[in-house]
Design a protein around this motif. Structure first.
Motif, PDB file in Angstrom:
ATOM      1  N   ALA A 120      47.900  97.926 -41.323  1.00  0.00           N
ATOM      2  CA  ALA A 120      46.573  98.528 -41.430  1.00  0.00           C
ATOM      3  C   ALA A 120      45.866  98.525 -40.079  1.00  0.00           C
ATOM      4  O   ALA A 120      45.231  99.518 -39.700  1.00  0.00           O
ATOM      5  CB  ALA A 120      45.742  97.793 -42.473  1.00  0.00           C
ATOM      6  N   ALA A 121      45.982  97.430 -39.339  1.00  0.00           N
ATOM      7  CA  ALA A 121      45.358  97.356 -38.017  1.00  0.00           C
ATOM      8  C   ALA A 121      45.956  98.393 -37.067  1.00  0.00           C
ATOM      9  O   ALA A 121      45.223  99.079 -36.342  1.00  0.00           O
ATOM     10  CB  ALA A 121      45.515  95.948 -37.445  1.00  0.00           C
ATOM     11  N   LEU A 122      47.279  98.519 -37.071  1.00  0.00           N
ATOM     12  CA  LEU A 122      47.929  99.509 -36.202  1.00  0.00           C
ATOM     13  C   LEU A 122      47.488 100.930 -36.541  1.00  0.00           C
ATOM     14  O   LEU A 122      47.170 101.726 -35.650  1.00  0.00           O
ATOM     15  CB  LEU A 122      49.451  99.407 -36.328  1.00  0.00           C
ATOM     16  N   LEU A 123      47.490 101.257 -37.814  1.00  0.00           N
ATOM     17  CA  LEU A 123      47.102 102.605 -38.216  1.00  0.00           C
ATOM     18  C   LEU A 123      45.629 102.880 -37.928  1.00  0.00           C
ATOM     19  O   LEU A 123      45.270 103.989 -37.533  1.00  0.00           O
ATOM     20  CB  LEU A 123      47.427 102.841 -39.684  1.00  0.00           C
ATOM     21  N   CYS A 124      44.773 101.876 -38.096  1.00  0.00           N
ATOM     22  CA  CYS A 124      43.357 102.070 -37.781  1.00  0.00           C
ATOM     23  C   CYS A 124      43.141 102.261 -36.284  1.00  0.00           C
ATOM     24  O   CYS A 124      42.310 103.083 -35.873  1.00  0.00           O
ATOM     25  CB  CYS A 124      42.525 100.899 -38.304  1.00  0.00           C
ATOM     26  N   LEU A 125      43.891 101.545 -35.467  1.00  0.00           N
ATOM     27  CA  LEU A 125      43.798 101.743 -34.021  1.00  0.00           C
ATOM     28  C   LEU A 125      44.288 103.131 -33.612  1.00  0.00           C
ATOM     29  O   LEU A 125      43.688 103.780 -32.756  1.00  0.00           O
ATOM     30  CB  LEU A 125      44.589 100.665 -33.285  1.00  0.00           C
ATOM     31  N   CYS A 126      45.361 103.593 -34.246  1.00  0.00           N
ATOM     32  CA  CYS A 126      45.862 104.946 -33.973  1.00  0.00           C
ATOM     33  C   CYS A 126      44.849 106.003 -34.409  1.00  0.00           C
ATOM     34  O   CYS A 126      44.637 106.994 -33.713  1.00  0.00           O
ATOM     35  CB  CYS A 126      47.195 105.171 -34.678  1.00  0.00           C
ATOM     36  N   ALA A 127      44.218 105.788 -35.552  1.00  0.00           N
ATOM     37  CA  ALA A 127      43.203 106.723 -36.036  1.00  0.00           C
ATOM     38  C   ALA A 127      41.987 106.736 -35.109  1.00  0.00           C
ATOM     39  O   ALA A 127      41.435 107.797 -34.818  1.00  0.00           O
ATOM     40  CB  ALA A 127      42.792 106.362 -37.461  1.00  0.00           C
ATOM     41  N   ALA A 128      41.588 105.568 -34.627  1.00  0.00           N
ATOM     42  CA  ALA A 128      40.457 105.488 -33.697  1.00  0.00           C
ATOM     43  C   ALA A 128      40.789 106.206 -32.389  1.00  0.00           C
ATOM     44  O   ALA A 128      39.942 106.922 -31.837  1.00  0.00           O
ATOM     45  CB  ALA A 128      40.097 104.037 -33.432  1.00  0.00           C
ATOM     46  N   ALA A 129      42.012 106.044 -31.913  1.00  0.00           N
ATOM     47  CA  ALA A 129      42.424 106.736 -30.685  1.00  0.00           C
ATOM     48  C   ALA A 129      42.455 108.246 -30.902  1.00  0.00           C
ATOM     49  O   ALA A 129      42.060 109.020 -30.015  1.00  0.00           O
ATOM     50  CB  ALA A 129      43.793 106.233 -30.234  1.00  0.00           C
ATOM     51  N   ALA A 130      42.917 108.676 -32.055  1.00  0.00           N
ATOM     52  CA  ALA A 130      42.950 110.114 -32.357  1.00  0.00           C
ATOM     53  C   ALA A 130      41.540 110.685 -32.433  1.00  0.00           C
ATOM     54  O   ALA A 130      41.273 111.774 -31.913  1.00  0.00           O
ATOM     55  CB  ALA A 130      43.700 110.351 -33.661  1.00  0.00           C
ATOM     56  N   LEU A 131      40.630 109.965 -33.073  1.00  0.00           N
ATOM     57  CA  LEU A 131      39.248 110.419 -33.149  1.00  0.00           C
ATOM     58  C   LEU A 131      38.589 110.452 -31.773  1.00  0.00           C
ATOM     59  O   LEU A 131      37.853 111.390 -31.443  1.00  0.00           O
ATOM     60  CB  LEU A 131      38.434 109.514 -34.082  1.00  0.00           C
ATOM     61  N   ARG A 132      38.863 109.443 -30.993  1.00  0.00           N
ATOM     62  CA  ARG A 132      38.300 109.392 -29.652  1.00  0.00           C
ATOM     63  C   ARG A 132      38.797 110.555 -28.797  1.00  0.00           C
ATOM     64  O   ARG A 132      38.046 111.180 -28.062  1.00  0.00           O
ATOM     65  CB  ARG A 132      38.652 108.076 -28.976  1.00  0.00           C
ATOM     66  N   GLY A 133      40.092 110.866 -28.921  1.00  0.00           N
ATOM     67  CA  GLY A 133      40.648 111.997 -28.186  1.00  0.00           C
ATOM     68  C   GLY A 133      40.077 113.329 -28.640  1.00  0.00           C
ATOM     69  O   GLY A 133      39.826 114.230 -27.844  1.00  0.00           O
ATOM     70  N   ARG A 134      39.858 113.443 -29.951  1.00  0.00           N
ATOM     71  CA  ARG A 134      39.317 114.699 -30.491  1.00  0.00           C
ATOM     72  C   ARG A 134      37.845 114.890 -30.118  1.00  0.00           C
ATOM     73  O   ARG A 134      37.404 116.000 -29.866  1.00  0.00           O
ATOM     74  CB  ARG A 134      39.466 114.741 -31.994  1.00  0.00           C
ATOM     75  N   LEU A 135      37.105 113.788 -30.071  1.00  0.00           N
ATOM     76  CA  LEU A 135      35.674 113.870 -29.743  1.00  0.00           C
ATOM     77  C   LEU A 135      35.430 113.884 -28.245  1.00  0.00           C
ATOM     78  O   LEU A 135      34.286 113.991 -27.825  1.00  0.00           O
ATOM     79  CB  LEU A 135      34.928 112.710 -30.407  1.00  0.00           C
ATOM     80  N   GLY A 136      36.489 113.740 -27.460  1.00  0.00           N
ATOM     81  CA  GLY A 136      36.347 113.828 -26.005  1.00  0.00           C
ATOM     82  C   GLY A 136      35.767 112.576 -25.374  1.00  0.00           C
ATOM     83  O   GLY A 136      35.211 112.619 -24.295  1.00  0.00           O
ATOM     84  N   GLY A 137      35.946 111.426 -26.043  1.00  0.00           N
ATOM     85  CA  GLY A 137      35.376 110.180 -25.526  1.00  0.00           C
ATOM     86  C   GLY A 137      36.292 109.459 -24.715  1.00  0.00           C
ATOM     87  O   GLY A 137      36.804 109.108 -23.856  1.00  0.00           O
TER      88      GLY A 137
END
Length: 99
Positions: free
Chosen positions: A82-99
């Motif tokens: 769960a921690a790994l997938l949440c970190l991957c999701a956070a990275a994907a969101l950050r990349g999509r939002l341009g952060g």
């Protein structure tokens, strides 16, 4: 008084199946990321992060209810996944939002 049905997974068989689905989701995410499919990888990470958190909550609740049936291996393994997938999701969101 009737006991309310829990929306969480119950029983070792369901918990193990949930952990397997979470693991397959992580492998699908890794495959999409390796093939440079950012959109698909982000969507997979978000979807399976939610699934993985749901399974982790189910495992933790079942462990609290019946310590004999649910092993620490399942609890800690699902927590790590769960921690790994949440970190991957956070990275994907950050990349999509341009952060």
């Amino acid at each position: 008084m009737e006991r309310k049905k829990s929306p969480l997974l119950r029983g070792v068989k369901q918990l193990n199946l949930g952990a397997i689905v979470s693991g397959i989701g992580f492998l699908l995410y890794l495959g999409a990321a390796a093939l440079n499919r950012r959109g698909a990888a982000g969507a997979l990470a978000l979807a399976f992060a939610a699934v993985s958190l749901y399974v982790f909550a189910s495992v933790a609740a079942e462990r609290r209810r019946d310590r004999e049936a649910v092993s620490y291996n399942l609890l800690w393994g699902q927590g790590a996944l769960a921690a790994l997938l949440c970190l991957c999701a956070a990275a994907a969101l950050r990349g999509r939002l341009g952060g």
